[in-house]
Scaffold this motif. Structure first.
Motif, PDB file in Angstrom:
ATOM      1  N   ALA A 108       8.415  62.936  67.295  1.00 18.69           N
ATOM      2  CA  ALA A 108       7.447  63.967  67.681  1.00 18.69           C
ATOM      3  C   ALA A 108       6.717  64.545  66.475  1.00 18.69           C
ATOM      4  O   ALA A 108       5.873  65.426  66.638  1.00 18.69           O
ATOM      5  CB  ALA A 108       8.152  65.083  68.448  1.00 18.69           C
ATOM      6  N   GLU A 109       7.043  64.057  65.283  1.00 16.94           N
ATOM      7  CA  GLU A 109       6.377  64.557  64.088  1.00 16.94           C
ATOM      8  C   GLU A 109       6.089  63.395  63.150  1.00 16.94           C
ATOM      9  O   GLU A 109       6.955  62.547  62.895  1.00 16.94           O
ATOM     10  CB  GLU A 109       7.228  65.630  63.402  1.00 16.94           C
ATOM     11  N   LYS A 110       4.884  63.360  62.651  1.00 18.80           N
ATOM     12  CA  LYS A 110       4.429  62.208  61.857  1.00 18.80           C
ATOM     13  C   LYS A 110       5.205  62.047  60.561  1.00 18.80           C
ATOM     14  O   LYS A 110       5.302  60.948  60.015  1.00 18.80           O
ATOM     15  CB  LYS A 110       2.939  62.317  61.568  1.00 18.80           C
ATOM     16  N   GLN A 111       5.769  63.121  60.042  1.00 17.37           N
ATOM     17  CA  GLN A 111       6.484  63.034  58.767  1.00 17.37           C
ATOM     18  C   GLN A 111       7.894  62.466  58.913  1.00 17.37           C
ATOM     19  O   GLN A 111       8.556  62.192  57.907  1.00 17.37           O
ATOM     20  CB  GLN A 111       6.551  64.415  58.089  1.00 17.37           C
ATOM     21  N   ILE A 139      17.683  58.694  55.586  1.00 17.88           N
ATOM     22  CA  ILE A 139      17.562  58.499  54.141  1.00 17.88           C
ATOM     23  C   ILE A 139      17.106  57.067  53.846  1.00 17.88           C
ATOM     24  O   ILE A 139      16.218  56.833  53.010  1.00 17.88           O
ATOM     25  CB  ILE A 139      18.894  58.822  53.439  1.00 17.88           C
ATOM     26  N   ALA A 140      17.706  56.087  54.540  1.00 16.84           N
ATOM     27  CA  ALA A 140      17.314  54.679  54.350  1.00 16.84           C
ATOM     28  C   ALA A 140      15.848  54.471  54.707  1.00 16.84           C
ATOM     29  O   ALA A 140      15.112  53.764  53.999  1.00 16.84           O
ATOM     30  CB  ALA A 140      18.201  53.774  55.197  1.00 16.84           C
ATOM     31  N   ALA A 141      15.397  55.104  55.795  1.00 18.54           N
ATOM     32  CA  ALA A 141      14.004  54.955  56.217  1.00 18.54           C
ATOM     33  C   ALA A 141      13.048  55.516  55.171  1.00 18.54           C
ATOM     34  O   ALA A 141      11.985  54.935  54.900  1.00 18.54           O
ATOM     35  CB  ALA A 141      13.796  55.651  57.566  1.00 18.54           C
ATOM     36  N   PHE A 142      13.421  56.640  54.563  1.00 20.61           N
ATOM     37  CA  PHE A 142      12.558  57.221  53.538  1.00 20.61           C
ATOM     38  C   PHE A 142      12.585  56.402  52.249  1.00 20.61           C
ATOM     39  O   PHE A 142      11.571  56.327  51.536  1.00 20.61           O
ATOM     40  CB  PHE A 142      12.937  58.677  53.286  1.00 20.61           C
ATOM     41  N   ILE A 143      13.723  55.789  51.944  1.00 22.73           N
ATOM     42  CA  ILE A 143      13.769  54.888  50.786  1.00 22.73           C
ATOM     43  C   ILE A 143      12.802  53.724  51.001  1.00 22.73           C
ATOM     44  O   ILE A 143      12.065  53.332  50.095  1.00 22.73           O
ATOM     45  CB  ILE A 143      15.211  54.386  50.564  1.00 22.73           C
ATOM     46  N   GLU A 144      12.795  53.177  52.220  1.00 22.15           N
ATOM     47  CA  GLU A 144      11.865  52.082  52.545  1.00 22.15           C
ATOM     48  C   GLU A 144      10.416  52.563  52.422  1.00 22.15           C
ATOM     49  O   GLU A 144       9.564  51.855  51.870  1.00 22.15           O
ATOM     50  CB  GLU A 144      12.134  51.579  53.967  1.00 22.15           C
ATOM     51  N   ARG A 145      10.126  53.752  52.901  1.00 23.51           N
ATOM     52  CA  ARG A 145       8.770  54.296  52.797  1.00 23.51           C
ATOM     53  C   ARG A 145       8.341  54.458  51.346  1.00 23.51           C
ATOM     54  O   ARG A 145       7.158  54.355  51.011  1.00 23.51           O
ATOM     55  CB  ARG A 145       8.684  55.655  53.501  1.00 23.51           C
ATOM     56  N   ALA A 146       9.326  54.748  50.483  1.00 22.49           N
ATOM     57  CA  ALA A 146       9.020  54.985  49.066  1.00 22.49           C
ATOM     58  C   ALA A 146       8.936  53.691  48.268  1.00 22.49           C
ATOM     59  O   ALA A 146       8.782  53.732  47.040  1.00 22.49           O
ATOM     60  CB  ALA A 146      10.079  55.905  48.465  1.00 22.49           C
ATOM     61  N   GLY A 147       9.055  52.553  48.952  1.00 19.66           N
ATOM     62  CA  GLY A 147       8.933  51.275  48.267  1.00 19.66           C
ATOM     63  C   GLY A 147      10.243  50.630  47.891  1.00 19.66           C
ATOM     64  O   GLY A 147      10.267  49.557  47.275  1.00 19.66           O
ATOM     65  N   GLY A 148      11.367  51.261  48.264  1.00 20.07           N
ATOM     66  CA  GLY A 148      12.671  50.675  48.010  1.00 20.07           C
ATOM     67  C   GLY A 148      13.098  49.780  49.152  1.00 20.07           C
ATOM     68  O   GLY A 148      12.328  49.516  50.094  1.00 20.07           O
ATOM     69  N   SER A 149      14.340  49.323  49.103  1.00 19.38           N
ATOM     70  CA  SER A 149      14.839  48.399  50.115  1.00 19.38           C
ATOM     71  C   SER A 149      16.324  48.648  50.344  1.00 19.38           C
ATOM     72  O   SER A 149      17.083  48.803  49.382  1.00 19.38           O
ATOM     73  CB  SER A 149      14.614  46.953  49.668  1.00 19.38           C
ATOM     74  N   VAL A 150      16.718  48.715  51.613  1.00 22.09           N
ATOM     75  CA  VAL A 150      18.127  48.880  51.978  1.00 22.09           C
ATOM     76  C   VAL A 150      18.514  47.725  52.876  1.00 22.09           C
ATOM     77  O   VAL A 150      17.976  47.574  53.972  1.00 22.09           O
ATOM     78  CB  VAL A 150      18.368  50.233  52.698  1.00 22.09           C
ATOM     79  N   LYS A 151      19.448  46.905  52.430  1.00 22.62           N
ATOM     80  CA  LYS A 151      19.845  45.711  53.178  1.00 22.62           C
ATOM     81  C   LYS A 151      21.216  45.842  53.832  1.00 22.62           C
ATOM     82  O   LYS A 151      21.494  45.178  54.832  1.00 22.62           O
ATOM     83  CB  LYS A 151      19.861  44.489  52.237  1.00 22.62           C
ATOM     84  N   GLY A 152      22.089  46.652  53.292  1.00 21.67           N
ATOM     85  CA  GLY A 152      23.465  46.723  53.796  1.00 21.67           C
ATOM     86  C   GLY A 152      23.657  47.761  54.870  1.00 21.67           C
ATOM     87  O   GLY A 152      22.721  48.436  55.309  1.00 21.67           O
TER      88      GLY A 152
END
Length: 393
Positions: free
Chosen positions: A172-175, A214-227
Motif C-alpha cells: 500500500a506504499e511505494k517505499q 531487509i533482503a528486498a532493500f539490499i536488492e534495491r540497493a544493488g546487492g544480492s541475496v541468494k541464501g
C-alpha cells in the motif's frame, strides 16, 4: 495604606475568575477528576483529585520523561551487521522502534557499500537482545496494529500495510517492497482493500518478515541475496562490518510517539531504559526497576504505579498530583507534546477511560499543568474541560 490596599486588590483580582472556572468544570463533569497547578505548584483547581485513575496513553508522558532522563534526547538506537567468511550476513537487532522503510533504504545502500555487491549467501537474524518470552501486559487483549509484539529486530512497527483484491496482494506504499510472507499474512488476515495488520501472533513470523524486507532493500540497493533467511546468534569474535545508527534522535522519536501514540513504539523505548542502564538482554523487570528508582527519588513511588510503558495495561495507576509532578519534571521538554487540538497535551483512551494531561496557557495564571480523567467514553468532554481551564483562568 493606599499601596497596601492596591496590592490586596491585585491579589484578589483573579479569584472570581478562579471560582468561575471551578464552577464551570463542576457543571460540565461533576464526577470528573481535574487538577490544575500553576508554575509555583499552587493548586488552582482540584476536583476529585485524590482518586487514583487509569492513565491510558497519558502514561506515555511518564515514559518520555524517563527516557529523556536515562537515555538523553540525542540518543540513537543501533542495528549491527556482521559478515562471516562465507558471506553470511548476521543482523543483530537493538530494539530500534523506527526501523521503517524510509530508514531501510539508506541503511541498505550503506550496507551494500560496506560489504560489496557479491552475493550474500544467507541472512541470520539475531533478536537475542529481547528474550523470546517477553510479553507486555495488555497486548494480549487486542490485535490492533499499534499493539504489535515488541522485538529486538522488527521493521515497519512490526506491521504490514498492503492492499488486497481477492487473492492478489500488493504493498500500500511505494517505499515498501512486498515480500512473500507479507503476501501470505495479508491474504490470511488482511481486509479486502487497504489496511494494516500486526505481526504479533508469532515472533518467528515478524522476524522472518524483517529478514525478507531487509533482503528486498539490499536488492534495491544493488546487492544480492541468494541464501535463506534464518534466526541465530552472531558468532563470538565476529566484528561488525556496518553499524546503523537511527537517523532520528530519541527526542524526535518521542515527539512522534506522543503525537501518534503507538503502543509498540512506547514499549520499545521503555524497554531500552532498562537495557541501557542495567545491560541486555532487556526485560520489563529491568525497566520497571529503573523507573521505580527514579520515581522514588522524586517522591513519586506511591503516586505513579507502572506495569509497562504505553498505557495499554489497566493496572497502571496514577494519582493526579503524581502526574502533575512528572509534568513539572518534563516541562523543559514540553515542546515534544503536540496534541490533537494543537496544544501541548496528550490524550489517553481505553474503554470507559478518557484522560488528558499536559500544559495550557491561561491569561491570569500563565502556563499551568493540568490532569483530566473521566470514567466515560466521551472523548470530547476532555477538551471542553480544557477549554474551561484556558478561558476561566
Amino acid at each position: 495604606m493606599w499601596s497596601r490596599l492596591v496590592a490586596l486588590a491585585l491579589l484578589l483580582l483573579p479569584a472570581p475568575a478562579l471560582g468561575g472556572a471551578k464552577e464551570k468544570i463542576a457543571a460540565l463533569a461533576p464526577r470528573g477528576l481535574v487538577l490544575v497547578m500553576d508554575a509555583e505548584g499552587n493548586e488552582l483547581v482540584a476536583q476529585n483529585a485524590d482518586e487514583p485513575f487509569v492513565p491510558a496513553s497519558v502514561n506515555k508522558i511518564v515514559t518520555a520523561w524517563l527516557a529523556m532522563e536515562v537515555l538523553g534526547g540525542d540518543y540513537r538506537f543501533e542495528t549491527r551487521f556482521y559478515l562471516d567468511d562465507k558471506r553470511v550476513l548476521y543482523v543483530r537487532g537493538g530494539g530500534d522502534p523506527f526501523l521503517i522503510s524510509e530508514e531501510l533504504a539508506p541503511l541498505a545502500a550503506e550496507l551494500v557499500a560496506a560489504v560489496g555487491k557479491e552475493p550474500i549467501t544467507g541472512i541470520v537474524l539475531d533478536a537475542s537482545y529481547y528474550p523470546s518470552r517477553l510479553r507486555i501486559p495488555g497486548i494480549e487483549d487486542t490485535d490492533e496494529a499499534y499493539n504489535a509484539l515488541n522485538s529486538a529486530l522488527a521493521v515497519n512497527f512490526n506491521t504490514v500495510y498492503a492492499v488486497r483484491s481477492g487473492n492478489k496482494v500488493r504493498s500500500a506504499e511505494k517505499q515498501t517492497p512486498i515480500t512473500p510472507l507479507a503476501i501470505a499474512e495479508f491474504r490470511a488476515r488482511g481486509p479486502n482493500g487497504s489496511g494494516r495488520i500486526s505481526l504479533s501472533q508469532d515472533p518467528a513470523v515478524s522476524l522472518q518478515y524483517a529478514g525478507e524486507l531487509i533482503a528486498a532493500f539490499i536488492e534495491r540497493a544493488g546487492g544480492s541475496v541468494k541464501g535463506k533467511i534464518s534466526t541465530g546468534i552472531v558468532p563470538e569474535g565476529l566484528k561488525p562490518v556496518y553499524v546503523h545508527r537511527q537517523s532520528r534522535t530519541l527526542a524526535e522519536i518521542l515527539a512522534e510517539l506522543l503525537r501518534a501514540s503507538n503502543n509498540y513504539t512506547a514499549n520499545q523505548v521503555f524497554l531500552e531504559i532498562g537495557g541501557h542502564r542495567l545491560g541486555g538482554p532487556v526485560s520489563l523487570e529491568k525497566s520497571l526497576q529503573v523507573a521505580n528508582e527514579m520515581l522514588a527519588a522524586h517522591g513519586l513511588a506511591a503516586a505513579v504505579h507502572l506495569e509497562e510503558g504505553s498505557g495499554i495495561s489497566r493496572n497502571n495507576r496514577f494519582t493526579a498530583r503524581g502526574l502533575a509532578k512528572v509534568l513539572d519534571l518534563f516541562a523543559p521538554h514540553a515542546d515534544l507534546l503536540h496534541g490533537h487540538d494543537g496544544g501541548m497535551n496528550k490524550t489517553g483512551t481505553l474503554d470507559g477511560v478518557r484522560t488528558l494531561a499536559g500544559y495550557a496557557d491561561t491569561s491570569s495564571h500563565g502556563r499551568v499543568r493540568f490532569v483530566i480523567s473521566l470514567t466515560s467514553n466521551d472523548g470530547e468532554m476532555r477538551f471542553r474541560l480544557l477549554r474551561a481551564i484556558e478561558s476561566g483562568l
